[in-house]
Design an enzyme around this catalytic site. Structure first.
Site, short mmCIF file in Angstrom:
data_model
loop_
_atom_site.label_atom_id
_atom_site.label_comp_id
_atom_site.label_asym_id
_atom_site.label_seq_id
_atom_site.Cartn_x
_atom_site.Cartn_y
_atom_site.Cartn_z
N CYS A 249 -34.00 1.84 -9.90
CA CYS A 249 -34.36 1.91 -11.32
C CYS A 249 -35.44 0.90 -11.71
O CYS A 249 -36.03 1.00 -12.78
CB CYS A 249 -33.11 1.69 -12.18
SG CYS A 249 -32.31 0.14 -11.78
C1 LIG Z 1 -29.76 2.66 -7.85
S1 LIG Z 1 -29.19 2.37 -6.23
C2 LIG Z 1 -28.16 3.79 -5.99
C3 LIG Z 1 -26.73 3.41 -5.91
C4 LIG Z 1 -25.76 4.51 -5.62
N1 LIG Z 1 -25.85 5.63 -6.50
C5 LIG Z 1 -24.33 3.96 -5.67
O1 LIG Z 1 -23.45 4.59 -6.25
O2 LIG Z 1 -24.11 2.88 -5.14
C6 LIG Z 1 -30.60 2.71 -5.27
C7 LIG Z 1 -30.37 2.65 -3.76
O3 LIG Z 1 -31.58 3.08 -3.10
C8 LIG Z 1 -31.71 2.39 -1.88
N2 LIG Z 1 -33.14 2.53 -1.50
C9 LIG Z 1 -34.21 2.01 -2.11
N3 LIG Z 1 -35.35 2.41 -1.53
C10 LIG Z 1 -34.98 3.24 -0.50
C11 LIG Z 1 -35.71 3.99 0.47
N4 LIG Z 1 -37.04 3.99 0.51
N5 LIG Z 1 -35.02 4.73 1.36
C12 LIG Z 1 -33.67 4.76 1.33
N6 LIG Z 1 -32.93 4.06 0.43
C13 LIG Z 1 -33.57 3.32 -0.48
C14 LIG Z 1 -31.24 0.99 -2.21
O4 LIG Z 1 -30.82 0.33 -1.05
C15 LIG Z 1 -30.08 1.26 -3.20
O5 LIG Z 1 -28.85 1.30 -2.51
#
Ligand SMILES: C[S@@+](CC[C@H](N)C(=O)[O-])C[C@H]1O[C@@H](n2cnc3c(N)ncnc32)[C@H](O)[C@@H]1O
Length: 373
Positions: free
Chosen positions: A80
Site C-alpha cells: 500500500c
Molecule cells: C499489504 S501486504 C499483503 C498482506 C496479506 N494480504 C496478509 O494478509 O498478510 C503486501 C505483501 O506483498 C509482499 N510483496 C511486496 N512486493 C512483492 C513482490 N514484488 N513480489 C512478491 N511479494 C511482494 C510483501 O512482502 C507483503 O507481504
C-alpha cells in the site's frame, strides 16, 4: 450462489489474510498457490497452511509461472505504500507498485483469463494511476467491475480499517461487443460504494443468510484477553514513548468503547501517534486527557493491544476465540486452519505482519456476496 470450483492464486500473500477470507466465505474451491517475497511472513503462512508460498518476485513472474496452476481466480493484496503519504505517494512510479503493474500487463496475454479477480488496498488507491491502469485493462478484457470503500465498523466489528476493494468478474464470451464498456466511460461514471450491503447488491441471498445482522458494533472488551499482571507488563507502553509525545493526540480507548483505530505495521514501536489505539487499563473514569502534559497520562497505564487481540479484531480464525460477536465467523464446525505464529516470531514482527494484513470477515463477505454470487 456460484457452483463452479474456484482455484485461486493468492498474490502478495503475507500471512494469508485472503486465504482465510476465502475459506470463511465457504465458496467451493481452494488456494492453489500463493506468492510473497517476505520470508518471515512465508514461514507463518507455511506453519498454518502447510505449504510454502512461492518466493519469486511477482514483478518477474512469467506467463508459464501463472498458467501452470490453471487457476480461475486471482486474489491480490499489493503493497500500500505507493498510495500513502508515509510512502511518499509515488503511485505507479514507486518500485513497490511494480508487482501489481506486472499483473495488469500480463493479464491479457494469458490464454485463459481468470473468471474472478479480487483486490484489496488502502484509501487513496481509488484515486491512483495504478487503479486507472487496472480498471482500463479490466474493461478492455471484458470484466464487470464493482468497487467499494468499507470499514469493519460497518460489519459490527469495533475496528476502523477503511479499505478499498475491487471485485471483477469476467463476462461470458457471448457478451456482445457493442455492450463492452469502454474504460473512459467506466471511469467517468464509476461508483465507489461506501455502504454495506452495497446498493447494487442482489440483497435477497444476503438477507436470507444473515438474519441477525449486528445492530451496533460490539464492545472492545469482547475482543480483549484477560491478561495477568506479568502479561500486562509485557504490553505496557514504555514511559519514554509517552513522554516524548508532547501534543500528539494519540488514540486512547477504553474496554467499554465501540471503536479502535486502524493498526498499521508500525504498531508496538515508538510511533504511538497514528499507528493504532492504546488501551487505558487504570483510572478508567479519567478521560479528559491533556496531551500538552504527557506525564499526566502515565498513571493511566496505557498498553498496546496484544497481537492476538489485533488478529481477533481482523477476524482471523484463532484457536482461542473469546468473542461472541460475528457469530457466523467461526461456525461451530470450523476446524482450521487457524492463525498461529511459530515460536521464533517476535512480538514486533507479529505487529508488522498483522498491520499489513486485512479484515478476513469483511473480505469473506465481499467474496461470498459480490465476487462469487
Ligand atoms: C499489504 S501486504 C499483503 C498482506 C496479506 N494480504 C496478509 O494478509 O498478510 C503486501 C505483501 O506483498 C509482499 N510483496 C511486496 N512486493 C512483492 C513482490 N514484488 N513480489 C512478491 N511479494 C511482494 C510483501 O512482502 C507483503 O507481504
Amino acid at each position: 450462489m456460484n457452483c463452479e470450483y474456484v482455484k485461486c492464486l493468492e498474490f502478495f500473500s503475507g500471512i494469508g489474510g485472503l486465504h482465510y477470507a476465502f475459506i470463511l466465505s465457504e465458496i467451493k474451491g481452494e488456494v492453489v498457490a500463493s506468492f510473497d517475497i517476505n520470508t518471515v511472513a512465508n514461514s507463518v503462512y507455511k506453519h498454518n497452511f502447510g505449504k510454502d508460498p512461492i518466493t519469486k518476485g511477482i514483478d518477474s513472474l512469467t506467463i508459464e509461472d501463472i498458467e501452470k496452476y490453471k487457476a480461475n481466480c486471482w486474489l491480490i493484496s499489493p503493497p500500500c505504500q505507493p498510495y500513502t503519504r508515509g510512502g511518499k505517494s509515488l503511485d505507479d512510479k514507486d518500485q513497490r507498485a511494480k508487482g501489481l503493474l506486472h499483473l495488469i500487463d500480463i493479464l491479457p496475454t494469458l490464454s485463459d483469463l481468470p473468471n474472478y479477480i479480487f483486490l484489496e488496498n488502502v484509501l487513496n488507491f481509488e484515486k491512483s494511476k495504478c487503479r486507472e491502469k487496472l480498471v482500463n485493462q479490466l474493461c478492455l478484457t471484458n470484466y464487470e467491475i464493482t468497487e467499494c470503500l468499507l470499514t469493519p465498523l460497518q460489519f459490527g466489528i469495533p475496528n476502523d480499517r477503511l479499505r478499498y476493494y475491487l471485485m471483477a468478474r469476467k463476462r461470458s464470451n457471448s457478451f456482445e461487443l457493442k455492450d463492452i464498456i469502454l474504460p473512459h466511460e467506466y471511469l467517468k461514471n464509476a461508483t465507489i460504494h461506501q455502504t454495506w450491503p452495497l446498493s447494487s447488491m442482489l440483497k435477497k441471498d444476503y438477507q436470507q443468510e444473515n438474519h441477525s445482522e449486528p445492530s451496533d458494533t460490539f464492545l472492545l472488551s469482547t475482543y480483549l484477553e484477560k491478561l495477568n499482571g506479568e502479561e500486562i507488563k509485557k504490553y505496557l507502553v514504555p514511559e519514554k514513548y509517552i513522554l516524548k509525545s508532547f501534543n500528539f493526540r494519540f488514540d486512547i480507548v477504553l474496554p467499554t468503547d465501540h471503536k479502535c483505530s486502524c493498526f498499521t505495521k508500525s504498531y508496538g514501536s515508538h510511533h504511538i501517534y497514528s499507528s493504532g489505539s492504546l488501551i487505558q487499563t487504570k483510572n478508567l473514569e479519567f478521560t479528559n486527557y491533556n496531551f500538552e502534559d504527557p506525564s499526566s497520562l502515565l498513571n493511566l497505564e496505557l498498553r498496546f493491544f496484544t497481537p492476538e487481540e489485533i488478529a481477533r479484531l481482523h477476524a482471523f480464525p484463532l484457536k482461542s476465540q473469546v468473542q461472541k460477536s460475528c457469530d457466523d465467523l467461526l461456525k461451530s464446525n470450523y476446524n482450521g486452519p487457524y492463525l498461529e505464529f511459530p515460536e521464533n516470531i517476535s512480538i514486533i514482527q507479529k505487529y508488522r505482519m498483522l498491520g499489513n494484513s486485512l479484515n478476513c470477515f469483511v473480505v469473506s463477505k465481499l467474496l461470498r456476496y459480490i465476487l462469487f454470487l
